[in-house]
Write a protein that holds these residues in place. Structure first.
Motif, PDB file in Angstrom:
ATOM      1  N   CYS A   1     101.791 -47.633 -12.111  1.00  0.00           N
ATOM      2  CA  CYS A   1     101.489 -46.620 -13.112  1.00  0.00           C
ATOM      3  C   CYS A   1     100.472 -47.224 -14.072  1.00  0.00           C
ATOM      4  O   CYS A   1     100.215 -48.424 -14.031  1.00  0.00           O
ATOM      5  CB  CYS A   1     102.747 -46.179 -13.853  1.00  0.00           C
ATOM      6  SG  CYS A   1     103.460 -47.432 -14.927  1.00  0.00           S
TER       7      CYS A   1
ATOM      8  N   GLY B   1     100.288 -47.451 -17.463  1.00  0.00           N
ATOM      9  CA  GLY B   1     100.568 -47.851 -18.839  1.00  0.00           C
ATOM     10  C   GLY B   1     102.023 -47.703 -19.184  1.00  0.00           C
ATOM     11  O   GLY B   1     102.867 -47.504 -18.305  1.00  0.00           O
ATOM     12  N   LEU B   2     102.298 -47.805 -20.450  1.00  0.00           N
ATOM     13  CA  LEU B   2     103.649 -47.633 -20.956  1.00  0.00           C
ATOM     14  C   LEU B   2     103.962 -46.140 -20.901  1.00  0.00           C
ATOM     15  O   LEU B   2     103.264 -45.323 -21.488  1.00  0.00           O
ATOM     16  CB  LEU B   2     103.698 -48.152 -22.388  1.00  0.00           C
ATOM     17  CG  LEU B   2     105.049 -48.562 -22.952  1.00  0.00           C
ATOM     18  CD1 LEU B   2     105.760 -49.565 -22.056  1.00  0.00           C
ATOM     19  CD2 LEU B   2     104.877 -49.135 -24.343  1.00  0.00           C
ATOM     20  N   LEU B   3     105.009 -45.776 -20.160  1.00  0.00           N
ATOM     21  CA  LEU B   3     105.334 -44.357 -19.979  1.00  0.00           C
ATOM     22  C   LEU B   3     106.307 -43.891 -21.058  1.00  0.00           C
ATOM     23  O   LEU B   3     106.995 -44.710 -21.671  1.00  0.00           O
ATOM     24  CB  LEU B   3     105.987 -44.160 -18.614  1.00  0.00           C
ATOM     25  CG  LEU B   3     105.159 -44.560 -17.408  1.00  0.00           C
ATOM     26  CD1 LEU B   3     106.024 -44.565 -16.164  1.00  0.00           C
ATOM     27  CD2 LEU B   3     103.988 -43.608 -17.228  1.00  0.00           C
TER      28      LEU B   3
ATOM     29  N   PHE C   1     109.815 -42.539 -17.479  1.00  0.00           N
ATOM     30  CA  PHE C   1     110.180 -43.829 -16.910  1.00  0.00           C
ATOM     31  C   PHE C   1     111.606 -43.788 -16.346  1.00  0.00           C
ATOM     32  O   PHE C   1     111.857 -44.216 -15.224  1.00  0.00           O
ATOM     33  CB  PHE C   1     110.043 -44.915 -17.980  1.00  0.00           C
ATOM     34  CG  PHE C   1     110.466 -46.267 -17.504  1.00  0.00           C
ATOM     35  CD1 PHE C   1     109.685 -46.973 -16.608  1.00  0.00           C
ATOM     36  CD2 PHE C   1     111.657 -46.826 -17.944  1.00  0.00           C
ATOM     37  CE1 PHE C   1     110.072 -48.225 -16.150  1.00  0.00           C
ATOM     38  CE2 PHE C   1     112.055 -48.079 -17.490  1.00  0.00           C
ATOM     39  CZ  PHE C   1     111.265 -48.777 -16.609  1.00  0.00           C
TER      40      PHE C   1
ATOM     41  N   GLN D   1     108.364 -47.621 -11.853  1.00  0.00           N
ATOM     42  CA  GLN D   1     106.931 -47.516 -12.135  1.00  0.00           C
ATOM     43  C   GLN D   1     106.492 -48.776 -12.861  1.00  0.00           C
ATOM     44  O   GLN D   1     106.983 -49.071 -13.946  1.00  0.00           O
ATOM     45  CB  GLN D   1     106.658 -46.279 -12.989  1.00  0.00           C
ATOM     46  CG  GLN D   1     107.074 -44.986 -12.301  1.00  0.00           C
ATOM     47  CD  GLN D   1     106.186 -43.826 -12.701  1.00  0.00           C
ATOM     48  OE1 GLN D   1     104.973 -43.857 -12.531  1.00  0.00           O
ATOM     49  NE2 GLN D   1     106.787 -42.784 -13.234  1.00  0.00           N
TER      50      GLN D   1
ATOM     51  N   ALA E   1     117.706 -44.868 -23.119  1.00  0.00           N
ATOM     52  CA  ALA E   1     116.642 -45.879 -23.200  1.00  0.00           C
ATOM     53  C   ALA E   1     117.166 -47.121 -23.904  1.00  0.00           C
ATOM     54  O   ALA E   1     116.826 -48.248 -23.557  1.00  0.00           O
ATOM     55  CB  ALA E   1     115.419 -45.319 -23.926  1.00  0.00           C
TER      56      ALA E   1
ATOM     57  N   TYR F   1     119.475 -48.967 -21.491  1.00  0.00           N
ATOM     58  CA  TYR F   1     118.604 -49.634 -20.533  1.00  0.00           C
ATOM     59  C   TYR F   1     118.014 -50.900 -21.159  1.00  0.00           C
ATOM     60  O   TYR F   1     117.991 -51.971 -20.553  1.00  0.00           O
ATOM     61  CB  TYR F   1     117.490 -48.678 -20.097  1.00  0.00           C
ATOM     62  CG  TYR F   1     116.491 -49.293 -19.146  1.00  0.00           C
ATOM     63  CD1 TYR F   1     116.704 -49.268 -17.763  1.00  0.00           C
ATOM     64  CD2 TYR F   1     115.335 -49.912 -19.617  1.00  0.00           C
ATOM     65  CE1 TYR F   1     115.797 -49.845 -16.895  1.00  0.00           C
ATOM     66  CE2 TYR F   1     114.422 -50.487 -18.754  1.00  0.00           C
ATOM     67  CZ  TYR F   1     114.660 -50.442 -17.392  1.00  0.00           C
ATOM     68  OH  TYR F   1     113.756 -51.028 -16.538  1.00  0.00           O
TER      69      TYR F   1
HETATM   70  N1  HBI Z   1     107.039 -47.630 -19.095  1.00  0.00           N
HETATM   71  N2  HBI Z   1     105.692 -48.452 -17.411  1.00  0.00           N
HETATM   72  C1  HBI Z   1     106.773 -48.578 -18.185  1.00  0.00           C
HETATM   73  N3  HBI Z   1     107.571 -49.657 -18.043  1.00  0.00           N
HETATM   74  C2  HBI Z   1     108.688 -49.815 -18.813  1.00  0.00           C
HETATM   75  O1  HBI Z   1     109.404 -50.804 -18.658  1.00  0.00           O
HETATM   76  C3  HBI Z   1     108.989 -48.840 -19.780  1.00  0.00           C
HETATM   77  C4  HBI Z   1     108.129 -47.735 -19.900  1.00  0.00           C
HETATM   78  N4  HBI Z   1     108.384 -46.793 -20.804  1.00  0.00           N
HETATM   79  C5  HBI Z   1     109.550 -46.822 -21.645  1.00  0.00           C
HETATM   80  C6  HBI Z   1     110.366 -48.022 -21.495  1.00  0.00           C
HETATM   81  N5  HBI Z   1     110.089 -48.926 -20.601  1.00  0.00           N
HETATM   82  C7  HBI Z   1     111.524 -48.240 -22.420  1.00  0.00           C
HETATM   83  O2  HBI Z   1     111.572 -47.282 -23.443  1.00  0.00           O
HETATM   84  C8  HBI Z   1     112.880 -48.221 -21.739  1.00  0.00           C
HETATM   85  O3  HBI Z   1     113.846 -48.591 -22.692  1.00  0.00           O
HETATM   86  C9  HBI Z   1     113.225 -46.893 -21.154  1.00  0.00           C
END
Ligand code: HBI
Ligand code: FE
Length: 330
Positions: A143, A145-147, A152, A162, A225, A228
């Motif tokens: 992917c 970038g930061l999603l 995500f 991703q 999130a 996680y």
């Molecule tokens: N996006 N590409 C990507 N990689 C991650 O690890 C990631 C993200 N977006 C959100 C995120 N991690 C965190 O907010 C997690 O806690 C979900």
């Protein structure tokens, strides 16, 4: 009633946000958020470096065009990039002996033995995917970038991870902040996550968090999130009375790994309903870590939490078709 007011609903059912029903629909889960962009954020170690920013752009453009069913592309890395990889791997390996959980050490050894991960070259995604498919069915997908947390987490429901392919230049863990990376980089993804996603219980835990996220409210997404974050990214477990890392964010960060296992930060027992509400630090080391007895135990607790998770429908995941079906109670 006699006047038939029930025809006019006094309250609307809350709208369920769109979510993917089949693994191919992850193509639509690619919304990036702008956070820690090196173009605008001085906290990014690559801020102000034209060459670095151009390289990042180039690789992210490649990844952005990726669609379900596409062949994974190989990336040509520069010698300087391979060099950074080699240095970080070297330095992390000695620490892992003492501070990584046994699952990680076992799986990393297997990955190295099979030549899937290599110490001297940045590995390509194709062979890693073949390995993970065999172990847990997890798939890495590039992917750009930061999603958003929603996108995500949704992909995790289908055992798709991703990954953000960039940041293996010399600016990685660069002298300003050598042991902290503000955005996920290739070293974090491959060295931190891959050995853990090869574990059936951790794979299941990640997928469960993903499944809970489908159609969830914004508030619920925030909680998931956070769970996680504290378990898959920064979780600890106890092995033989010692604190050991299970979280990928720790396993890929030389400085924070030592900090997390020391007596400097606070350690609390992992209880998903409480962990879900904890504020966290994403700009520096955590002042607080959650500790589980083990991955299996963390999974059991997560499932208990999932049972209490309020949603107006249930979902059934079908691994044969990689799809979810909604079941509404009437
Ligand atoms: N996006 N590409 C990507 N990689 C991650 O690890 C990631 C993200 N977006 C959100 C995120 N991690 C965190 O907010 C997690 O806690 C979900
Ligand atoms: Fe991560």
């Amino acid at each position: 009633s006699i006047t038939g007011v029930r025809m006019y609903k006094t309250h609307q059912e809350p709208e369920v946000p769109w979510f993917p029903r089949h693994v191919s629909e992850i193509d639509k889960c690619s919304n990036c958020i702008t956070k820690y962009e090196p173009t605008i954020d001085p906290r990014h170690p690559g801020f102000g470096d034209e060459t670095y920013i151009a390289r990042r752009e180039e690789l992210n453009k490649l990844a952005a065009g990726f669609k379900y069913g596409d062949q994974l592309f190989d990336v040509q890395y520069t010698e300087a990039e391979h060099d950074t990889w080699r240095q970080v791997v070297d330095k992390l390996e000695t620490l892992h002996e003492k501070l990584a959980c046994s699952t990680y050490r076992r799986n990393l050894a297997m990955l190295l033995e099979e030549g899937v991960l290599t110490r001297d070259r940045i590995p390509q995604l194709r062979s890693i995917n073949a390995f993970l498919e065999r172990k847990t069915g997890f798939i890495l997908r590039p992917c750009s970038g930061l999603l958003s947390a929603r996108d995500f987490l949704a992909s995790l429901a289908f055992r798709v991870f991703q990954i953000f392919k960039f940041k293996t230049t010399q600016y990685l863990r660069h002298h300003a902040k050598p042991h902290h990376s503000p955005e996920p980089d290739l070293i974090h993804e491959l060295l931190g996550h891959v050995p853990m996603f090869a574990d059936p219980a951790l794979a299941q835990m990640s997928q469960d968090i993903g499944l809970m996220s489908l159609g969830a409210t914004d508030e619920q997404i925030e909680r998931l999130a956070t769970v996680y974050w504290f378990i898959v990214e920064f979780g600890l477990c106890r092995e033989g009375g010692q604190l050991r890392a299970i979280g990928a964010g720790l396993l890929s960060a030389y400085g924070e790994l030592q900090h997390a296992c020391s007596d400097v930060p606070e350690h609390r027992e992992f209880i998903p309903s409480e962990t879900a509400l904890q504020k966290y630090e994403d700009d520096d080391y955590q002042p607080l870590y959650y500790v589980a007895d083990g991955i299996e135990e963390a999974l059991a607790k997560l499932r208990e939490y999932a049972g209490k998770f309020q949603r107006p429908f249930s979902l059934i995941y079908d691994p044969y078709t990689r799809s979810v079906t909604e079941v509404r109670s009437v």
